[in-house]
Scaffold this motif. Sequence first.
Motif: not given
Length: 77
Positions: A20-39, A49-58
């Motif tokens: 699965i893929i997920d984009g979430s807000k993390v920390g102060r002004g950062c977003m994380c795009l993550m791939f995860r395996v379900v187990y 990947r963590i990017v300094k950006k406001k909440k929103g789509h990658f």
Amino acid sequence: MPFIEELFLALHERGELEIIIDGSKVGRGCMCLMFRVVYRGRAIPLIWRIVKKKKGHFKELEHVNLLIRLKAIVPED
């Protein structure tokens, strides 16, 4: 990585490799795009990947670049 590689192989052999893929807000002004395996009902982070950006789509290119990195660790078939 050795644990993840063994998990990939076991799930693949059982036909249960779900990523699965997920984009979430993390920390102060950062977003994380993550791939995860379900187990067993849990999502285990594989690559992110963590990017300094406001909440929103990658951007699409950020998804593609992360997917290319993921491809290097996932069994080919």
